[in-house]
Design an enzyme around this catalytic site. Sequence first.
Site, mmCIF file in Angstrom:
data_model
loop_
_atom_site.group_PDB
_atom_site.id
_atom_site.type_symbol
_atom_site.label_atom_id
_atom_site.label_comp_id
_atom_site.label_asym_id
_atom_site.label_seq_id
_atom_site.Cartn_x
_atom_site.Cartn_y
_atom_site.Cartn_z
ATOM 1 N N ASP A 194 9.084 -22.136 11.280
ATOM 2 C CA ASP A 194 9.658 -21.491 12.233
ATOM 3 C C ASP A 194 10.870 -20.387 11.745
ATOM 4 O O ASP A 194 11.799 -19.984 12.291
ATOM 5 C CB ASP A 194 10.873 -22.427 13.168
ATOM 6 C CG ASP A 194 9.917 -23.474 13.818
ATOM 7 O OD1 ASP A 194 8.876 -23.199 14.221
ATOM 8 O OD2 ASP A 194 10.297 -24.684 13.630
ATOM 9 N N CYS A 247 3.431 1.779 2.953
ATOM 10 C CA CYS A 247 4.698 0.729 2.453
ATOM 11 C C CYS A 247 5.624 1.649 1.644
ATOM 12 O O CYS A 247 6.913 1.910 2.044
ATOM 13 C CB CYS A 247 4.330 -0.378 1.864
ATOM 14 S SG CYS A 247 3.159 -1.572 2.677
ATOM 15 N N CYS A 270 0.830 -1.309 -0.058
ATOM 16 C CA CYS A 270 0.158 0.189 0.064
ATOM 17 C C CYS A 270 0.692 1.299 0.067
ATOM 18 O O CYS A 270 2.159 1.269 0.161
ATOM 19 C CB CYS A 270 -0.898 -0.258 1.417
ATOM 20 S SG CYS A 270 -0.039 0.008 2.852
ATOM 21 N N CYS A 280 47.737 -14.341 -4.924
ATOM 22 C CA CYS A 280 47.934 -14.242 -3.609
ATOM 23 C C CYS A 280 46.923 -13.368 -3.060
ATOM 24 O O CYS A 280 45.717 -12.984 -3.494
ATOM 25 C CB CYS A 280 49.041 -13.538 -3.085
ATOM 26 S SG CYS A 280 49.190 -11.639 -3.713
ATOM 27 N N CYS A 301 46.008 -10.024 -4.692
ATOM 28 C CA CYS A 301 45.031 -10.189 -5.828
ATOM 29 C C CYS A 301 43.882 -10.073 -5.435
ATOM 30 O O CYS A 301 42.880 -9.758 -6.146
ATOM 31 C CB CYS A 301 45.513 -11.374 -6.537
ATOM 32 S SG CYS A 301 47.182 -11.269 -7.059
ATOM 33 N N ASP A 361 12.589 -26.620 18.633
ATOM 34 C CA ASP A 361 11.206 -26.659 18.504
ATOM 35 C C ASP A 361 10.919 -28.005 18.918
ATOM 36 O O ASP A 361 11.425 -28.974 18.362
ATOM 37 C CB ASP A 361 10.671 -26.224 17.290
ATOM 38 C CG ASP A 361 9.387 -26.156 17.102
ATOM 39 O OD1 ASP A 361 8.563 -25.384 17.983
ATOM 40 O OD2 ASP A 361 8.755 -26.901 15.936
#
Length: 817
Positions: A712, A19, A16, A83, A86, A509
Amino acid sequence: MADKQQVTLPVRGMTCAACVAHVEKALKGVEGVDDVTVNLATEKATVWLSAAAPVADLVGAVRETGYDVATETMTLPIGGMTCAACVAHVEKALNKVPGVVDAAVNLATERATITYVPGDTGLADFKRAVSDAGYEVLETPEEAAQAQEDEVERKMRDARFRMRVAWAFTLPIMLWMIPEMFFGVMWPTMTIFNLGMIALALPVLFWVGRRTYRSGFTAVIHGYANMDTLIMLGTGASLLTGPASFFFPVANYAGVSAMIMAFHLTGRYVEETAKGRASQAIRKLLEMGAKTARVMRDGREVEIPIDAVQVGDVMVVRPGEKVPTDGVIVAGESAVDESMATGESMPVNKQPGDEVIGATLNQEGLLNVRATRVGKDTFLSQVIKLVEQAQGSKVPIQAFADRVTSVFVPIVIAIALLTLGAWLLLPGVTTALVEAGAFLPWVNADLSVATLAVVSMVAVLVIACPCALGLATPTALMVGSGMGAERGILIRSGAAIQTLKDVGVVVFDKTGTLTKGKPDVTDVITNEEMTNGKVLYWAGSAEKGSEHPLGRAIVERAEAGGASLSAPQAFQAVRGKGIEATVDGRQVLVGSRRLMAERGIDPQLLEETLSTLEQEAKTAMLVAVDGTLAGVVAVADTLKDDSAAAVAALHRLGLQTAMVTGDNRRTAEAIARRVGIDHVLAEVLPDGKVAEVRALQERFGTVAFVGDGINDAPALTQADVGIAIGTGTDIAIEASDVTLVRGELSSVVEAVNLSRATFRKIRQNLFWAFFYNVLMIPLAIVGWMHPVLAEIAMAISSITVVTNANLLRRVDISAGS
């Protein structure tokens, strides 16, 4: 606004105008943002920047308001890196590309993982940025995945060839040096000897060593320095002593330059071999996939390439063949080996309606499987993507190493130049230091000051390469994430590995995590006239008309015991109390005390049994036939077989455990006692889990939450480490930091063990990399380190780090270890 930079962000979750206002306000609060326009219809935010503002800041601002920005991740193979310097340079170049949220480069895998906003940038921009930095993108990610094993083999073969050629020229140099070293004789003459040293050194440096020179020179012209720059300067300075020896009082070290390069290339070969072993997890996963599939087309069986399989195709899988892609069995029964996905060696019995994972092995029967996921959506593809993502990420502790390596090479060059200056300006002091080290067989105090100055400078340059620092973390991470994938433990990032080792409390849980998530009959208690089978027959027949999970559990248990149940008549569900039905002309009641009392049946006869069962966290239902109590059937969501053992193993690791559930406290505490849980969080509504996790974080610090990864999700996000546990393709892999494919709690213990073992290797590697440089550079400065020995030591340091990472494979991470 034509002179301002414009960025467009695809924003998700807006519904909306409010938002839109929230997102606009958040973006305008970012420093450097001049104006923002958010379009709800297109779900896009257009941002005009008056000053440079990282896209990551814009994305972070949107996400902090509760919305999301759609981003994509691309992994690119990078060529030319040698290395840590780089790595830093490529990361810097990619992070400057407009639209890039984050870029992480891994030296061990030689890949860049780029998170970016689609539309604003793409592959062409990344290639250009990498090229401008002096490196190259080797192939597109898809091509790279297909050719990865060939690429690893090619690199090993190429490194082996360059090493062998280098030694083909260097061994004659070493043999030719022997008369001069032991007898002071330059055979056959001084001029021929010096010219010979130069002539034999040139192919080593500029043929097989040209990549090192090209890499080092490319870094310099782009305004920075890397490991190859140090080797280039060190061997170049040594080579120049050859021609200089004809005109100045300096010893000819041209032959030594070839020896340095030969040892350098030998170290590179061993390193490539070790890195190949470290990266074999991805190659194993790629090899697992089927190449072709037999599908039914127009009533005929047709063999097609795996890429041509479409969702909905019915595939024919014979015994001994791999399941081509994820699907559902529509016909046939078999045992399927799912070890590649779960790490579980025991085959799983499958029948119509069951899901199967692509690349698993059909062992016995003929199966018809309808494809449900293909291509990048398959379980295997997601696993490969996740492992690559983990290997491309960084452990937070690596940030310190990265800061050091970003300034390391320039500092080393400065130290080398200061060493040269000190030797030439303070010959008395430096000569005394060399004489003090004359007990070392390679220290020659009789050399001229100029020669000792060059030797010490070269030794500093070649001994201080940051290669070991660059490989310390990514190789261990690569091996650890690969080990996890082989055991059904998918780790999203290096940060998750580091955080998991620091966890103090593991929160479970209850439903579907500690328990099987499905009710099952646990007890059948009868009166004196009834048998267990009879009670189950009456209760099961009555419950055949019920859709309630508890009723279905009774029906399944009765049928599993061989009972032939009758269809109920006059079935009625009595809300909140139970059911009543007519079975074989007899009135059957199944339900609570209240239901029995309302029908004139006294439940007191079985009250003690009911109370005992309820104290054990079971749902006890009375069964009555024609007004007489027949018995009690108890149903419960039973614990997983390994729940108690896994919790005990976590306790042995020094961790506390907690359980969160919506059950009443008495039921919850009964389950906790059986499992051995320390802290019980009962009567928690689904939206209250986040608050409980936050409270545990305030009380205990770092918290891991173990849940199903779907229901969850908020709690998994709130926890410091979210661990999703499930079975096969049912798991939402994207929902967590760690995903456990097997669905067994012992995997949680293995994940903690893996985290601790991996981080232990990372710390060891970083220690040895730093310790080596701290110890060796001072020895090189004072002239106690011969350049060849310095290069050997440098190569050994890199090999040690990679080998130590590979030793992680020997660690036993099983729950019982």
